[in-house]
Design a protein around this motif. Sequence first.
Motif, short mmCIF file in Angstrom:
data_model
loop_
_atom_site.label_atom_id
_atom_site.label_comp_id
_atom_site.label_asym_id
_atom_site.label_seq_id
_atom_site.Cartn_x
_atom_site.Cartn_y
_atom_site.Cartn_z
N VAL A 205 -100.91 -76.05 0.01
CA VAL A 205 -100.40 -74.70 0.26
C VAL A 205 -99.39 -74.74 1.40
CG1 VAL A 205 -101.02 -72.38 1.05
CG2 VAL A 205 -102.46 -73.56 -0.62
N GLN A 206 -99.71 -75.55 2.40
CA GLN A 206 -98.80 -75.67 3.54
C GLN A 206 -97.42 -76.17 3.13
OE1 GLN A 206 -99.64 -78.88 6.29
NE2 GLN A 206 -98.79 -77.77 8.02
N VAL A 207 -97.38 -77.15 2.24
CA VAL A 207 -96.08 -77.78 1.95
C VAL A 207 -95.29 -77.12 0.82
CG1 VAL A 207 -96.86 -80.02 2.79
CG2 VAL A 207 -97.01 -79.50 0.35
N CYS A 208 -95.88 -76.17 0.09
CA CYS A 208 -95.13 -75.53 -1.01
C CYS A 208 -93.96 -74.74 -0.43
CB CYS A 208 -96.03 -74.61 -1.82
SG CYS A 208 -95.11 -73.78 -3.13
N PRO A 209 -92.71 -75.10 -0.83
CA PRO A 209 -91.55 -74.44 -0.20
C PRO A 209 -91.32 -73.01 -0.65
CG PRO A 209 -90.83 -76.03 -1.83
CD PRO A 209 -92.31 -76.16 -1.75
N VAL A 210 -91.92 -72.61 -1.78
CA VAL A 210 -91.65 -71.27 -2.30
C VAL A 210 -92.89 -70.37 -2.29
CG1 VAL A 210 -89.73 -71.98 -3.74
CG2 VAL A 210 -92.04 -72.04 -4.67
N GLY A 211 -94.01 -70.92 -1.83
CA GLY A 211 -95.24 -70.11 -1.82
C GLY A 211 -95.80 -69.89 -3.21
N CYS B 165 -93.40 -71.75 -9.57
CA CYS B 165 -93.34 -73.15 -9.13
C CYS B 165 -92.02 -73.77 -9.56
CB CYS B 165 -94.51 -73.92 -9.74
SG CYS B 165 -94.44 -75.69 -9.46
N ILE B 166 -91.34 -74.45 -8.62
CA ILE B 166 -90.05 -75.05 -8.95
C ILE B 166 -90.20 -76.51 -9.40
CG2 ILE B 166 -88.77 -73.54 -7.39
CD1 ILE B 166 -88.60 -75.84 -5.38
N CYS C 111 -91.16 -79.29 -7.47
CA CYS C 111 -90.61 -80.30 -6.55
C CYS C 111 -91.58 -81.45 -6.33
CB CYS C 111 -90.22 -79.67 -5.21
SG CYS C 111 -91.60 -79.03 -4.25
N GLY C 112 -92.87 -81.18 -6.53
CA GLY C 112 -93.86 -82.25 -6.39
C GLY C 112 -94.33 -82.50 -4.97
N TYR C 113 -93.89 -81.65 -4.03
CA TYR C 113 -94.30 -81.87 -2.64
C TYR C 113 -95.82 -81.69 -2.49
CZ TYR C 113 -93.00 -82.10 2.36
OH TYR C 113 -92.82 -82.48 3.66
N GLY D 76 -98.64 -84.13 -1.08
CA GLY D 76 -99.39 -83.70 0.10
C GLY D 76 -100.89 -83.76 -0.07
N PRO E 209 -103.46 -78.72 2.50
CA PRO E 209 -102.10 -79.23 2.75
C PRO E 209 -101.12 -78.87 1.64
CG PRO E 209 -103.59 -81.04 2.23
CD PRO E 209 -104.43 -79.82 2.32
N ILE F 129 -98.06 -82.30 -4.72
CA ILE F 129 -98.72 -83.47 -5.31
C ILE F 129 -98.75 -84.60 -4.28
CG2 ILE F 129 -98.66 -85.15 -7.19
CD1 ILE F 129 -97.15 -83.09 -8.86
#
Lengths: 260, 417
Positions: free
Chosen positions: A142-148, A165-166, A168-170, A174, A140, A172
């Motif tokens: 990998v799925q949610v990382c907005p920038v890959g 990596c920006i 964003c913590g998404y 997920g 999950p 973490i």
Amino acid sequence: MNRRDFLKKTAVVVGGLSLPLSAFKILTPKELLASTGSKTKTRWVFLVDTYKCVGCGMCVKACKLENEIPYDANVTRTWVERYVITKDGKTFADTPKGARDGFVTSKIDLGEGRYQDIKDKDIDKAFFVPKLCNQCENPPCVQVCPVGATYQTDDGIVLVDRKWCIGCGYCIMGCPYGVRFFHPVYHTAEKCNFCYHRITKGLKTACVQACPFGARQIGNIKDPNDPVAKIIMTERVGILKEEYGTKPQVYYIGLDREVK
Amino acid sequence: MVHGEIWTVKELFTYPNEYIYWSIQIVMYPFMTGLVAGAFVLSSLYHVFGIQQLKDMARFALVFSFALLFAAPMPIVLHLQHPLRGINVMMTSHFTSAIAAFGIVFFSYGAIVASELWFLYRKHFVEIALSLKDKQDKTFSEQLKFILYCTLTLGVYDISEEALKKDEKAIKVLAGLGIPVACFLHGYAGFIFGSVKANALWMTPLMPVIFIMSAIVSGIALCLLTYIAVMEIRKLLASRKKTPYQMYQSKEELKSVEMHVVKITAKYLLFFMIFAISLELLDLIFRGYTAVKSWDVLRSVIYGRDFTDIFILQYGIGNLLPLTLFLLPGLTLRRTVIGVLLVLFGVFMMRYNVVIGGQAFSLTFAGYMHYHLPIIPHNLETLKEGLFGAVGIFVMPFILFYFIGKVFPVFNYKDSH
């Protein structure tokens, strides 16, 4: 052309096009790779024998040093949990500092500086469970990382690109296993990667090497002669939090229903 | 120190890496986008559905929505650990992630609002540009103004009846198109939370719908509040000095217009509020009734630890009280102001209880985390992700509105629309 004609002709064109097009199939890059037979021969998996773990914390210490996670920071790539189930059916669990220094007291850490003393005679069962990234087949994070910036390698390891990596913590949020955190120095998402720099050179992971009791093992599930693969294939093993559909690749011997 | 450790207090059994990573700025993000979407929907009620009573409110709401638009992505920028890399989202969008489309959704929405504004104010720009063009010996500020308005006309100076008719049609189409996009912008914020399967509180398909409804509620409430505030200032000015600019609207005239608009808008506010509350309660009841594995820990959070935040502050003071205030007959201006302030507070608490409440329990379902909002900043982290950062974000659209209102006059502007 009036409206009626337009609609008629549109229907004919759409129908005429969709029929031959339906004969084609769109392949994902993965499917294409599989069909051409150029599959990788490695899929890293991990095996934890909880019966062998004594909670010494050597693995955590080794991991922190090997992977340059600040020693005193309250985050860690791997940790060991202690479970104590008492005769009255209560479950106590803790992992003080991720068990970096082992479990030096029999008192259970309840957080906020409070401890619970449990008498030996009240204990039904107690055991240790080492945790690390599950390198999920369906990750999950990998799925949610907005920038890959976090991605899965061909041999199944999920890595993070610290340069992209920006923060964003998404990922973490997920991860159902709580293995991810922000690196205190680089301020990017950080996680266990089965010591990718070591295993790809034929070495064992730092935690496997540090474990004095052989509770941790790493192997290649695609190799039928791999001792770890053999155990996973032939013995009864468990996985964590199956209900999330992440298909975790860390297998456990001696898992209990109380393990969170 | 690890990010999040400073404001997180852990209790009982939690994983070692768990902290409240998504803090106050992530509360502000859906709150601000909600205001944007809500303000736009309010303005569209007039432009698309032709609700004439909202005419005065519609233009105001649209300009305010534009001001809010600039503030909406700011919480994310303050939240990111690497804010300068934020642009990566546009460069290598990874579309399996709900956040990846943010840039696209945000900019397409921004384009719609900007073009609708342009059509609405085109005549105004042309008139000013033309009047300045003819003027001899322009002062420096007039020269600047002339350049600005010439640019804003985009080179189109046709303001014949026919052209304005076409403008009107374009506004209607854009406003119609804008409603689904505005709902998408915000429903999408709800999706970001609702799709996190690891979080027991967030994961529900109802989340986007709940977010949209509460967004419209908050947007209308904020427009109403700002509208009343601006009208009060104008009334004050009208009674104090009689400049030619304000001559044609006396204090009494303003008062009757104001009360009329307020009453109509309050009705729409009520309508959407009932929707929002029903959905939120449905979600709560459903969770309790189905009582899946996570319910034990959720119940202890909802009915125990966060009881005050959820049932007293959000449902009680934020929903029930304003609902009563609006439903009692003989609505007065003062009661409306108190009502909308409470509504805004209620929506904010809803966002807070979702974002912070969703991290109040551990992934182990056997431990808790408490959030302590940093009030006095002592480093960059506590400044941007503390009380100051949050208040700054909230104040920003009002300051922007002041400046944008100079170019797009919201009041005292007669047009054919």
